[in-house]
Design an enzyme around this catalytic site. Structure first.
Site, PDB file in Angstrom:
ATOM      1  N   GLY A  20       0.859  -1.182   0.000  1.00 24.51           N
ATOM      2  CA  GLY A  20       0.000   0.000   0.000  1.00 24.51           C
ATOM      3  C   GLY A  20       0.893   1.229   0.000  1.00 24.51           C
ATOM      4  O   GLY A  20       2.084   1.157  -0.331  1.00 24.51           O
ATOM      5  N   GLU A 119     -13.958  17.139   5.141  1.00 21.03           N
ATOM      6  CA  GLU A 119     -14.701  15.981   5.652  1.00 21.03           C
ATOM      7  C   GLU A 119     -14.966  16.205   7.139  1.00 21.03           C
ATOM      8  O   GLU A 119     -14.495  17.182   7.716  1.00 21.03           O
ATOM      9  CB  GLU A 119     -13.887  14.694   5.429  1.00 21.03           C
ATOM     10  CG  GLU A 119     -13.677  14.374   3.949  1.00 21.03           C
ATOM     11  CD  GLU A 119     -12.796  13.150   3.740  1.00 21.03           C
ATOM     12  OE1 GLU A 119     -13.300  12.038   3.911  1.00 21.03           O
ATOM     13  OE2 GLU A 119     -11.625  13.305   3.409  1.00 21.03           O
ATOM     14  N   HIS A 236     -17.187   3.547   9.073  1.00 22.16           N
ATOM     15  CA  HIS A 236     -17.478   4.659   8.179  1.00 22.16           C
ATOM     16  C   HIS A 236     -18.989   4.811   8.117  1.00 22.16           C
ATOM     17  O   HIS A 236     -19.699   3.816   7.993  1.00 22.16           O
ATOM     18  CB  HIS A 236     -16.902   4.399   6.782  1.00 22.16           C
ATOM     19  CG  HIS A 236     -16.864   5.633   5.936  1.00 22.16           C
ATOM     20  ND1 HIS A 236     -17.999   6.184   5.390  1.00 22.16           N
ATOM     21  CD2 HIS A 236     -15.839   6.437   5.578  1.00 22.16           C
ATOM     22  CE1 HIS A 236     -17.659   7.277   4.722  1.00 22.16           C
ATOM     23  NE2 HIS A 236     -16.357   7.453   4.820  1.00 22.16           N
ATOM     24  N   ARG A 282     -16.888  11.378  12.463  1.00 18.59           N
ATOM     25  CA  ARG A 282     -17.607  10.248  11.891  1.00 18.59           C
ATOM     26  C   ARG A 282     -18.194   9.272  12.895  1.00 18.59           C
ATOM     27  O   ARG A 282     -19.163   8.586  12.571  1.00 18.59           O
ATOM     28  CB  ARG A 282     -16.785   9.554  10.818  1.00 18.59           C
ATOM     29  CG  ARG A 282     -15.553   8.899  11.192  1.00 18.59           C
ATOM     30  CD  ARG A 282     -15.049   8.113   9.989  1.00 18.59           C
ATOM     31  NE  ARG A 282     -14.809   8.926   8.804  1.00 18.59           N
ATOM     32  CZ  ARG A 282     -13.875   8.661   7.910  1.00 18.59           C
ATOM     33  NH1 ARG A 282     -13.099   7.625   8.077  1.00 18.59           N
ATOM     34  NH2 ARG A 282     -13.715   9.417   6.859  1.00 18.59           N
ATOM     35  N   HIS A 343     -14.296   0.231   8.768  1.00 15.41           N
ATOM     36  CA  HIS A 343     -13.560   1.016   7.779  1.00 15.41           C
ATOM     37  C   HIS A 343     -12.059   1.115   8.069  1.00 15.41           C
ATOM     38  O   HIS A 343     -11.248   1.037   7.174  1.00 15.41           O
ATOM     39  CB  HIS A 343     -14.170   2.413   7.756  1.00 15.41           C
ATOM     40  CG  HIS A 343     -13.560   3.358   6.768  1.00 15.41           C
ATOM     41  ND1 HIS A 343     -13.531   3.093   5.423  1.00 15.41           N
ATOM     42  CD2 HIS A 343     -12.962   4.573   6.941  1.00 15.41           C
ATOM     43  CE1 HIS A 343     -12.940   4.111   4.787  1.00 15.41           C
ATOM     44  NE2 HIS A 343     -12.577   5.006   5.691  1.00 15.41           N
ATOM     45  N   ARG A 378     -10.054   8.264  14.374  1.00 10.31           N
ATOM     46  CA  ARG A 378      -9.182   8.895  13.375  1.00 10.31           C
ATOM     47  C   ARG A 378      -9.911  10.002  12.625  1.00 10.31           C
ATOM     48  O   ARG A 378     -11.047   9.837  12.193  1.00 10.31           O
ATOM     49  CB  ARG A 378      -8.715   7.841  12.376  1.00 10.31           C
ATOM     50  CG  ARG A 378      -7.843   8.381  11.257  1.00 10.31           C
ATOM     51  CD  ARG A 378      -7.518   7.271  10.288  1.00 10.31           C
ATOM     52  NE  ARG A 378      -8.742   6.768   9.712  1.00 10.31           N
ATOM     53  CZ  ARG A 378      -9.212   7.120   8.514  1.00 10.31           C
ATOM     54  NH1 ARG A 378      -8.531   7.960   7.753  1.00 10.31           N
ATOM     55  NH2 ARG A 378     -10.338   6.631   8.071  1.00 10.31           N
TER      56      ARG A 378
HETATM   57  C1  SIN Z   1     -13.804   8.949   2.708  1.00  9.97           C
HETATM   58  O1  SIN Z   1     -13.522   9.298   1.568  1.00  9.97           O
HETATM   59  O2  SIN Z   1     -14.886   9.149   3.230  1.00  9.97           O
HETATM   60  C2  SIN Z   1     -12.777   8.188   3.507  1.00  9.97           C
HETATM   61  C3  SIN Z   1     -11.760   9.082   4.017  1.00  9.97           C
HETATM   62  C4  SIN Z   1     -11.044   8.437   5.141  1.00  9.97           C
HETATM   63  O3  SIN Z   1     -11.492   7.412   5.668  1.00  9.97           O
HETATM   64  O4  SIN Z   1     -10.016   8.967   5.571  1.00  9.97           O
END
Ligand code: SIN
Length: 536
Positions: A20, A119, A236, A282, A343, A378
């Protein structure tokens, strides 16, 4: 059929396991200083990083600073972040990202500069993205091209690491099963870097590919490394969720551009849960969705984009638009059915700020590691940043601390010879069945909302897999034992932590407790998994 005891031997300076973002970055950087072996169980284009959508968070916009990024990271992390790790991540992170840009990596631009996204939990627009929402693919493709043309890096694809060579104090390399050549390879290295990613593919509902199965955490554990924070699995909030269809991630960045969550009665519900609405951290959004689903007895809620410009959806989120279209939904007009899913694995192999584990010459970086940058939860798009920063640090530490080659102890070489690579069909079938049933158990009982009754039930199911029938030198049995250890660690840690903090939510202990400003650490000692607590 090859001789069971034959093992091909290879020597290298840096052994990197996983391809990765952390693995690729570490391989390129390490190649400046010596020979590199890069091992991947599939191909170098397949990893969890590859699927990352949102992007890379870095404080480079003019209204931003590393201090503000740090503040956002700490606020989401709920008191368990390691301050050093956070400082390093946000400050060196901007350097790593700017370097990538200088090397030719192109992130999406707007008229006035970079097209920064936002985000949940971010107080500034600071997320760099590429190819719309295919950031992971863009970065992984960019770096894998470099890796492929670099003659200092030898790539081993379709190669599964069976064991690290470790005497519980020092790591000497690893034993690999090459599926291409059907042989065992012993790789002897001055330094070994685990960059294998997380474990959320173990959940039956996950945004990750099922190859994200925690192999590296198990390798570390079996080698004597300390593993921590395993109760912190991040869910997520919005994964595509339609009966009979595959799960795939619906990026949080879509909510960043105005996407709204509605329930089956078409009511926008986030205002009942947080002032930050759809852009709350989140854990809050995921819990709110879960609650709506439970209250209404539904399996999903919806993300609605109908009010957004269709050109924005089709350009910025082209990939999502196309994937949904394949499922019969035109998201410029139709609502997207979504539900939370596993997630990101916040916990992992305990490392210090130099990506060192407690085993000499063994380093870990990226999702497999737990350096403490994320605390109990996170911040979105901090993970690719973490990969870049701590992959470089792993190599810098190896350069300083792993200069001398050490002989692999005879005992470990003898052990390597004993592994049998051919398992009976019956074993393979039983492994696959166990994996499916364990993935459902942790999904249903160690999910977003936890309680003692469910966790005990899960533990009971996990321990019904009996070790005594398993052969530790059979590759499939070994994978089964690893699966058992990982699911046990996640479940038992969730049972031990009697509070709710960040991504870990207990229905029976609903508040955060200062008593729990500590971490649960695990070690495998004489065949038994034991835990202890630590402040860091
Ligand atoms: C997303 O695109 O929602 C994921 C981003 C992340 O998990 O850091």
């Amino acid at each position: 059929v090859m001789n069971k005891s034959s093992v091909t031997e290879v020597k290298t300076d840096f052994l990197i396991i996983g391809s990765g973002l952390s693995g690729l970055y570490a391989a390129i950087y390490a190649s400046k200083f010596g020979k590199v072996a890069l091992i991947t169980k599939s191909s170098i284009q397949e990893s969890n990083s590859y699927w990352a959508q949102g992007g890379i968070a870095a404080a480079i916009n003019s209204d931003d600073s590393t201090e503000i990024h740090k503040k956002d990271t700490l606020s989401v992390g709920c008191g368990l972040n390691n301050l050093d790790a956070v400082n390093i991540m946000v400050s060196e992170g901007t350097e790593r990202v700017l370097e990538l840009i200088n090397q030719g990596m192109s992130f999406d631009r707007a008229e006035s500069g970079f097209d920064f996204g936002i985000e949940g939990g971010h107080s500034r627009r600071r997320i760099l993205h590429a190819l719309g929402n295919e950031t992971g693919k863009a970065v992984v493709d960019f770096l894998s091209k470099e890796v492929q043309k670099n003659n200092k890096i030898k790539i081993y694809e379709n190669s599964f690491v069976i064991d690290l060579f470790s005497d519980s104090k020092t790591c000497f390399g690893c034993l690999v099963f090459s599926d291409t050549k059907k042989n065992k390879i012993s790789i002897h290295s001055k330094s070994t870097i685990l960059a294998t990613g997380g474990a959320c593919g173990l959940y039956s509902q996950s945004s990750n590919p099922s190859s994200t199965s925690g192999d590296g955490i198990a390798l570390g554990l079996n080698a004597g490394a300390t593993v921590k924070d395993m109760e912190f699995i991040q869910f997520h909030p919005t994964v595509f969720s339609k009966e009979g269809a595959k799960n795939f991630l619906i990026s949080e960045a879509i909510r960043g551009e105005g996407g709204q969550l509605i329930n089956h009665s078409k009511i926008r519900f986030m205002e009942n849960y947080s002032k930050q609405l759809e852009l709350a951290p989140r854990d809050i959004v995921a819990r709110a969705i879960f609650n709506e689903m439970r209250m209404n007895g539904e399996k999903n809620v919806f993300l609605s984009l109908k009010h957004l410009k269709s050109s924005l959806i089709k350009n910025r989120f082209k990939n999502t638009f196309e994937l949904c279209l394949r499922e019969g939904l035109d998201i410029t007009k139709d609502d997207i059915p979504v539900s939370p899913a596993a997630h990101y694995m916040i916990g992992g192999i305990k490392t210090n700020a130099g990506s060192q584990t407690n085993i000499k010459n063994l380093y870990a970086c990226g999702e497999v590691a737990c350096v403490g940058a994320h605390g109990a939860n996170r911040l979105a798009s901090n993970s690719l940043l973490e990969c870049l920063v701590f992959a470089k640090r792993a190599i810098d530490s190896a350069l300083e601390l792993s200069k001398k080659e050490k002989q692999i102890p005879k005992k470990l070489i003898e052990k390597a010879k004993k592994y049998s690579l051919i398992s009976s069909d019956k074993k393979v079938e039983s492994y696959l069945n166990y994996r499916i049933s364990l993935s459902q158990i942790i999904n249903n009982y160690v999910g977003i909302l936890r309680n003692k009754k469910d966790l005990l039930l899960a533990l009971n199911e996990i321990s019904s897999i009996k070790r005594k029938n398993l052969d530790e030198f059979d590759l499939i049995d070994k994978r089964l034992m690893n699966l058992k250890s990982l699911t046990y660690l996640i479940t038992k840690s969730a049972l031990l932590r009697e509070e709710s903090r960040g991504a870990h939510i207990r229905e029976d202990f609903s508040s955060q407790s200062n008593k729990w400003l500590k971490h649960i650490n695990w070690k495998l000692t004489n065949g038994t998994l034991r835990f202890s607590y630590s402040k860091q």
